[in-house]
Design a protein around this motif. Structure first.
Motif, PDB file in Angstrom:
ATOM      1  N   ASN A  95       0.825  -1.212   0.000  1.00  5.80           N
ATOM      2  CA  ASN A  95       0.000   0.000   0.000  1.00  5.80           C
ATOM      3  C   ASN A  95       0.857   1.259   0.000  1.00  5.80           C
ATOM      4  O   ASN A  95       0.525   2.255  -0.665  1.00  5.80           O
ATOM      5  CB  ASN A  95      -0.929   0.001   1.214  1.00  5.80           C
ATOM      6  N   ARG A 139       0.851   4.700 -12.461  1.00  3.20           N
ATOM      7  CA  ARG A 139      -0.203   3.736 -12.154  1.00  3.20           C
ATOM      8  C   ARG A 139       0.412   2.380 -11.840  1.00  3.20           C
ATOM      9  O   ARG A 139       1.183   1.834 -12.621  1.00  3.20           O
ATOM     10  CB  ARG A 139      -1.174   3.617 -13.336  1.00  3.20           C
ATOM     11  N   ALA A 140       0.064   1.855 -10.670  1.00  5.67           N
ATOM     12  CA  ALA A 140       0.568   0.554 -10.228  1.00  5.67           C
ATOM     13  C   ALA A 140      -0.605  -0.325  -9.824  1.00  5.67           C
ATOM     14  O   ALA A 140      -1.702   0.156  -9.547  1.00  5.67           O
ATOM     15  CB  ALA A 140       1.546   0.714  -9.066  1.00  5.67           C
ATOM     16  N   GLN A 141      -0.344  -1.617  -9.784  1.00  5.28           N
ATOM     17  CA  GLN A 141      -1.395  -2.593  -9.486  1.00  5.28           C
ATOM     18  C   GLN A 141      -0.868  -3.642  -8.516  1.00  5.28           C
ATOM     19  O   GLN A 141       0.261  -4.116  -8.647  1.00  5.28           O
ATOM     20  CB  GLN A 141      -1.864  -3.267 -10.782  1.00  5.28           C
ATOM     21  N   LYS A 142      -1.701  -3.977  -7.518  1.00  5.94           N
ATOM     22  CA  LYS A 142      -1.357  -5.020  -6.557  1.00  5.94           C
ATOM     23  C   LYS A 142      -1.883  -6.360  -7.041  1.00  5.94           C
ATOM     24  O   LYS A 142      -2.990  -6.448  -7.562  1.00  5.94           O
ATOM     25  CB  LYS A 142      -1.955  -4.711  -5.180  1.00  5.94           C
ATOM     26  N   ILE A 155       2.168   1.667  -3.557  1.00  5.57           N
ATOM     27  CA  ILE A 155       1.104   2.126  -4.457  1.00  5.57           C
ATOM     28  C   ILE A 155       0.812   3.606  -4.233  1.00  5.57           C
ATOM     29  O   ILE A 155       0.650   4.384  -5.183  1.00  5.57           O
ATOM     30  CB  ILE A 155      -0.171   1.285  -4.238  1.00  5.57           C
ATOM     31  N   VAL A 181       3.713  -6.028  -6.815  1.00  8.84           N
ATOM     32  CA  VAL A 181       3.309  -4.751  -7.400  1.00  8.84           C
ATOM     33  C   VAL A 181       3.858  -4.682  -8.819  1.00  8.84           C
ATOM     34  O   VAL A 181       5.047  -4.930  -9.040  1.00  8.84           O
ATOM     35  CB  VAL A 181       3.831  -3.563  -6.561  1.00  8.84           C
TER      36      VAL A 181
END
Length: 266
Positions: free
Chosen positions: A36, A48-51, A39, A60
């Motif tokens: 978190n 822009r990142a994604q878990k 991010i 990530v």
């Protein structure tokens, strides 16, 4: 017929957009809190990142064109934070007899880890390292070498070293055996504060067609243009097919009505 064609076009368009935005894994085996923080830091810098939850933690990922900016942003912020061993993990009961030297080394390491974890909780601290030297007699008959400690803190611009230096010294002196009087001797506790270089993005504008766009967003705009052109092309093809079928069905009754009088006349 037309709604079905439009639905197919939208599906193909979505696949094209997904195919144009390749993603690469940035970090893996992170805790939920560390992921978190990563991010949130990337989002502040418009990355822009994604878990992605995995068996061994959280990974990530970012877009391929953003990998360089993401690494620089996280390096400047000191993220993800280094994992530290606790006293319970270092002195875990494993049934193996340790030598006094091994026990001493583990004890020094445990003290350093605990102090580093505590100093890292101070607002503005990016990296904290503590090197501890415990009292030790080098040889029989020699005087005991006094305890000492060295503290290295890498911080951001929000932290004023002068405001916390005395508190850091008191914290270290009260946490290490044999350093109760270290505050009177500056050489026993050395504190070094190093400011972190803030992330500065190079806003280089380049021409993309008739427009000027930031260089780091060039990949995004390429994806948008390719996706838009592909989508419009598929829509035009679908409309052409529908129009062709519509005209073909409309001309069928007319051709049938002309052939019936000819058969009756014969």
């Amino acid at each position: 017929m037309l709604p079905r064609l439009i639905k197919s076009v939208l599906i193909v368009f979505a696949l094209c957009v997904a195919g144009c935005s390749d993603r690469v894994e940035l970090h893996r085996q992170l805790s939920e809190q560390d992921a978190n923080e990563v991010i949130a830091e990337l989002a502040d810098k418009q990355v822009r990142a994604q878990k992605n939850p995995t068996k061994n933690g959280v990974s990530v990922s970012v877009n391929t064109q953003d990998i360089s900016r993401a690494v620089n942003v996280l390096e400047a912020a000191g993220l993800p934070r280094a994992t530290r061993s606790t006293l319970g993990e270092i002195f875990r009961k494993e049934g193996v007899i340790s030598t006094p030297l091994e026990e001493r080394a583990r004890y020094i390491y445990a003290l350093s880890q605990e102090l580093e974890a505590t100093l890292s909780k101070i607002d503005g601290v990016i990296v904290a390292r503590v090197h501890v030297v415990l009292p030790e007699r080098i040889a029989p008959g020699e005087p005991v070498q006094p305890a000492s400690a060295s503290v290295f803190i890498k911080h951001n611009t929000r932290l004023d070293p002068d405001s916390i230096q005395s508190r850091v010294r008191r914290l270290v002196a009260s946490s290490i055996p044999g350093m109760a009087t270290a505050l009177d001797n500056p050489q026993k506790i050395t504190t070094v504060f190093v400011p972190s270089a803030a992330f500065q993005e190079k806003q280089q504008l380049i021409f993309f067609g008739p427009f000027l766009v930031p260089e780091h967003n060039l990949g995004f705009w390429k994806t948008v243009v390719v996706s838009a052109v592909t989508g419009l092309s598929l829509i035009m093809i679908a409309l052409a097919i529908w129009l062709y079928r519509f005209l073909l069905l409309r001309n069928k009754p007319a051709s049938g009505s002309q052939s019936q009088p000819a058969e009756g006349a014969s």
